[in-house]
Design a protein around this motif. Structure first.
Motif, PDB file in Angstrom:
ATOM      1  N   THR A  95       0.725  -1.261   0.019  1.00 50.86           N
ATOM      2  CA  THR A  95       0.413   0.454   0.224  1.00 50.86           C
ATOM      3  C   THR A  95       0.562   1.291  -0.251  1.00 50.86           C
ATOM      4  N   ALA A  96       1.992   0.845   0.723  1.00 49.24           N
ATOM      5  CA  ALA A  96       2.409   2.316   1.142  1.00 49.24           C
ATOM      6  C   ALA A  96       3.543   2.453  -0.361  1.00 49.24           C
ATOM      7  N   LEU A  97       3.189   1.798  -1.007  1.00 47.03           N
ATOM      8  CA  LEU A  97       4.379   1.780  -2.798  1.00 47.03           C
ATOM      9  C   LEU A  97       3.609   2.213  -3.471  1.00 47.03           C
ATOM     10  N   GLY A  98       2.790   1.637  -3.075  1.00 49.03           N
ATOM     11  CA  GLY A  98       1.433   2.348  -4.430  1.00 49.03           C
ATOM     12  C   GLY A  98       0.987   3.668  -4.266  1.00 49.03           C
ATOM     13  N   ARG A  99       1.310   4.028  -2.494  1.00 46.72           N
ATOM     14  CA  ARG A  99       1.125   5.830  -2.655  1.00 46.72           C
ATOM     15  C   ARG A  99       1.923   6.786  -2.725  1.00 46.72           C
ATOM     16  N   ARG A 100       3.461   6.078  -2.704  1.00 46.45           N
ATOM     17  CA  ARG A 100       4.756   6.572  -3.301  1.00 46.45           C
ATOM     18  C   ARG A 100       4.550   6.842  -4.510  1.00 46.45           C
ATOM     19  N   ASN A 101       4.082   5.687  -5.746  1.00 46.70           N
ATOM     20  CA  ASN A 101       4.245   5.765  -7.243  1.00 46.70           C
ATOM     21  C   ASN A 101       3.369   6.930  -7.842  1.00 46.70           C
ATOM     22  N   ILE A 102       2.227   6.610  -7.097  1.00 40.83           N
ATOM     23  CA  ILE A 102       1.469   8.119  -7.360  1.00 40.83           C
ATOM     24  C   ILE A 102       1.881   9.387  -7.599  1.00 40.83           C
ATOM     25  N   ARG A 103       3.125   9.454  -6.738  1.00 41.97           N
ATOM     26  CA  ARG A 103       3.639  11.190  -6.594  1.00 41.97           C
ATOM     27  C   ARG A 103       4.011  11.756  -7.063  1.00 41.97           C
ATOM     28  N   LYS A 104       3.095  12.757  -8.356  1.00 41.90           N
ATOM     29  CA  LYS A 104       4.433  13.368  -9.772  1.00 41.90           C
ATOM     30  C   LYS A 104       5.665  13.647  -9.320  1.00 41.90           C
ATOM     31  N   THR A 105       6.601  14.096  -8.469  1.00 39.04           N
ATOM     32  CA  THR A 105       7.717  14.520  -7.708  1.00 39.04           C
ATOM     33  C   THR A 105       8.174  13.541  -6.454  1.00 39.04           C
ATOM     34  N   SER A 106       9.158  13.007  -6.939  1.00 41.43           N
ATOM     35  CA  SER A 106      10.283  12.107  -5.652  1.00 41.43           C
ATOM     36  C   SER A 106      10.782  13.333  -5.098  1.00 41.43           C
ATOM     37  N   ASP A 107      12.134  12.494  -4.030  1.00 43.30           N
ATOM     38  CA  ASP A 107      13.190  13.463  -4.013  1.00 43.30           C
ATOM     39  C   ASP A 107      14.171  12.252  -3.543  1.00 43.30           C
ATOM     40  N   ARG A 108      15.577  12.408  -3.369  1.00 42.38           N
ATOM     41  CA  ARG A 108      16.897  11.648  -3.439  1.00 42.38           C
ATOM     42  C   ARG A 108      16.071  10.377  -2.480  1.00 42.38           C
ATOM     43  N   MET A 109      15.200  10.641  -1.208  1.00 40.74           N
ATOM     44  CA  MET A 109      15.320   9.497  -0.818  1.00 40.74           C
ATOM     45  C   MET A 109      14.428   8.216  -0.915  1.00 40.74           C
ATOM     46  N   GLU A 110      12.762   8.988  -1.922  1.00 41.74           N
ATOM     47  CA  GLU A 110      11.737   8.183  -2.236  1.00 41.74           C
ATOM     48  C   GLU A 110      12.175   7.731  -3.463  1.00 41.74           C
ATOM     49  N   ASP A 111      13.177   8.389  -4.034  1.00 40.04           N
ATOM     50  CA  ASP A 111      14.077   8.041  -5.140  1.00 40.04           C
ATOM     51  C   ASP A 111      14.583   6.693  -4.955  1.00 40.04           C
ATOM     52  N   MET A 112      15.722   5.810  -3.631  1.00 43.57           N
ATOM     53  CA  MET A 112      15.960   4.387  -3.309  1.00 43.57           C
ATOM     54  C   MET A 112      14.870   3.612  -4.281  1.00 43.57           C
ATOM     55  N   ASP A 113      15.947   2.462  -4.645  1.00 47.08           N
ATOM     56  CA  ASP A 113      15.384   1.552  -4.875  1.00 47.08           C
ATOM     57  C   ASP A 113      14.410   0.815  -3.956  1.00 47.08           C
ATOM     58  N   ASP A 114      13.208  -0.187  -4.276  1.00 44.29           N
ATOM     59  CA  ASP A 114      12.498  -0.917  -3.348  1.00 44.29           C
ATOM     60  C   ASP A 114      13.209  -1.819  -1.835  1.00 44.29           C
ATOM     61  N   ASP A 115      14.693  -2.271  -2.338  1.00 42.34           N
ATOM     62  CA  ASP A 115      14.704  -2.862  -1.755  1.00 42.34           C
ATOM     63  C   ASP A 115      15.167  -2.209  -0.477  1.00 42.34           C
ATOM     64  N   PHE A 116      15.415  -0.506  -0.884  1.00 46.14           N
ATOM     65  CA  PHE A 116      15.274   0.635   0.275  1.00 46.14           C
ATOM     66  C   PHE A 116      14.257   0.393   1.284  1.00 46.14           C
ATOM     67  N   HIS A 117      14.071   0.854   0.867  1.00 44.98           N
ATOM     68  CA  HIS A 117      12.435   1.473   1.094  1.00 44.98           C
ATOM     69  C   HIS A 117      11.931  -0.377   1.905  1.00 44.98           C
ATOM     70  N   TYR A 118      12.059  -1.429   1.147  1.00 46.23           N
ATOM     71  CA  TYR A 118      11.367  -2.447   2.118  1.00 46.23           C
ATOM     72  C   TYR A 118      12.041  -2.279   3.673  1.00 46.23           C
TER      73      TYR A 118
END
Ligand code: TMP
Length: 209
Positions: free
Chosen positions: A141-164
């Motif tokens: 769910t968090a991944l889905g919410r992040r993916n619909i954002r139009k812009t992303s920053d240096r942290m949000e741009d990290m790969d899925d492994d980091f976010h996991y």
């Protein structure tokens, strides 16, 4: 004598909904005439917001230890310039992220080690939240919410492994540090109104209103 305000922190992975809920709580408190300030980390002061720009700008190359030090620097300024003076004036301080974010993102996410990051923060921090609300929701769910954002920053741009890792890191910090940082967990996958009501009840309990 002025009664010192309470320090309430909102925590969770990117996309957990904490910033929206924090704003709703601020508005609701102001509506019932409770003096409060909503602030955020990294940031919250002029200097801190400049540090935030450096930290979140995708063009910048920042090592893990530099990142941890900059987060702590912005925090030191935030505490001295805004958080402590506001609490001393009797204002309730609502803060979007605090030390727990550093333990999770830099300690676990960047592999610096929870203890080392905690030690580093000891130099910058001399207050503890009266309440930390951890907004927990499932990774997808968090991944889905992040993916619909139009812009992303240096942290949000990290790969899925980091976010996991961040996602799992929050669960670990919650289970091992909940007493130390006064953390309570709220299920953030419910409808926003329900999450807000649960969080607001906890805030009112701490504020005794
Ligand atoms: P925000 O998007 O919730 O405002 O937070 C900005 C980003 O900074 C978010 O990806 C989490 C990250 N962060 C850290 O890595 N360490 C910290 O100590 C703090 C406060 C934030």
């Amino acid at each position: 004598m002025i009664k010192r305000g309470k320090f309430i922190v909102f925590e969770g992975p990117d996309g957990c909904g904490k910033s929206t809920i924090a704003k709703m709580i601020r508005n609701e408190l102001l509506d019932i005439e409770i003096d409060c300030v909503l602030t955020r980390e990294p940031g919250g002061t002029k200097t801190g917001e400049k540090i935030r720009d450096i930290l979140l700008n995708k063009d910048n190359i920042i090592s893990a230890s530099t990142e941890a030090l900059l987060m702590a620097s912005a925090r030191a300024q935030h505490i001295e310039e805004l958080i402590k003076p506001s609490l001393n004036l009797g204002k309730q301080v609502l803060c979007d992220r605090f030390v727990v974010s550093s333990l999770v993102y830099q300690g676990i996410g960047r592999n610096l080690g929870i203890n080392r990051v905690e030690k580093l923060n000891e130099f910058a921090v001399d207050i503890c939240p009266d309440l930390t609300i951890f907004f927990d929701l499932d990774y997808e769910t968090a991944l889905g919410r992040r993916n619909i954002r139009k812009t992303s920053d240096r942290m949000e741009d990290m790969d899925d492994d980091f976010h996991y890792k961040i996602h799992e890191g929050y669960k670990r910090i919650y289970s091992e540090y909940k007493e130390k940082y006064n953390i309570i967990r709220i299920d953030s996958s419910d409808k926003i109104e329900k999450v807000f009501c649960t969080a607001f009840d906890k805030v009112k309990e701490i504020l005794e209103v």
